[in-house]
Design a protein around this motif. Structure first.
Motif, PDB file in Angstrom:
ATOM      1  N   ILE A 107      45.144  36.827  34.938  1.00 20.38           N
ATOM      2  CA  ILE A 107      45.370  37.552  36.186  1.00 20.38           C
ATOM      3  C   ILE A 107      45.986  36.630  37.235  1.00 20.38           C
ATOM      4  O   ILE A 107      46.970  36.994  37.898  1.00 20.38           O
ATOM      5  N   SER A 145      49.621  35.829  36.162  1.00 23.71           N
ATOM      6  CA  SER A 145      50.489  36.991  36.349  1.00 23.71           C
ATOM      7  C   SER A 145      50.796  37.217  37.824  1.00 23.71           C
ATOM      8  O   SER A 145      51.930  37.549  38.191  1.00 23.71           O
ATOM      9  N   THR A 146      49.795  37.031  38.675  1.00 23.37           N
ATOM     10  CA  THR A 146      49.983  37.213  40.106  1.00 23.37           C
ATOM     11  C   THR A 146      50.927  36.159  40.663  1.00 23.37           C
ATOM     12  O   THR A 146      51.852  36.468  41.425  1.00 23.37           O
ATOM     13  N   GLU A 197      49.249  45.558  46.198  1.00 22.98           N
ATOM     14  CA  GLU A 197      47.798  45.706  46.045  1.00 22.98           C
ATOM     15  C   GLU A 197      47.457  46.693  44.930  1.00 22.98           C
ATOM     16  O   GLU A 197      46.570  46.451  44.119  1.00 22.98           O
ATOM     17  N   LEU A 224      46.308  45.758  37.332  1.00 23.07           N
ATOM     18  CA  LEU A 224      46.278  44.597  36.448  1.00 23.07           C
ATOM     19  C   LEU A 224      44.842  44.170  36.155  1.00 23.07           C
ATOM     20  O   LEU A 224      44.462  43.969  34.999  1.00 23.07           O
ATOM     21  N   LEU A 246      48.063  44.999  41.624  1.00 23.88           N
ATOM     22  CA  LEU A 246      47.014  44.025  41.298  1.00 23.88           C
ATOM     23  C   LEU A 246      45.732  44.706  40.843  1.00 23.88           C
ATOM     24  O   LEU A 246      45.080  44.242  39.896  1.00 23.88           O
ATOM     25  N   ARG A 247      45.382  45.797  41.493  1.00 21.23           N
ATOM     26  CA  ARG A 247      44.192  46.543  41.062  1.00 21.23           C
ATOM     27  C   ARG A 247      44.361  47.058  39.637  1.00 21.23           C
ATOM     28  O   ARG A 247      43.446  46.982  38.824  1.00 21.23           O
TER      29      ARG A 247
END
Length: 65
Positions: free
Chosen positions: A32, A35-36, A11, A17, A14-15
């Motif tokens: 995004i 990439s995830t 998490e 990114l 991700l934030r």
């Protein structure tokens, strides 16, 4: 199976990114999401980044224990 600590680390990543892409400007590609997906696929396969070798500019990958 991922634990709560792993989920929290994902998490945070991700934030970071999302914040990085929002501050860098507009990108018409779904960077995004891509990439995830790639990152989670690699995580699920048990691979992860290792430190780059000083003799090489490419990133090495290793299998997680």
């Amino acid at each position: 199976m991922r634990g709560i600590d792993d989920d929290e680390e994902v998490e945070r990543a991700l934030r970071y990114l999302v914040d990085s892409f929002e501050s860098s400007g507009d990108n018409p590609k779904p960077v995004i999401l891509h990439s995830t997906r790639v990152g989670m696929d690699l995580y699920d396969r048990g691979t992860g980044p290792a430190s780059s070798s000083p003799a090489s500019s490419t990133t090495c990958w290793r299998t997680r224990p």
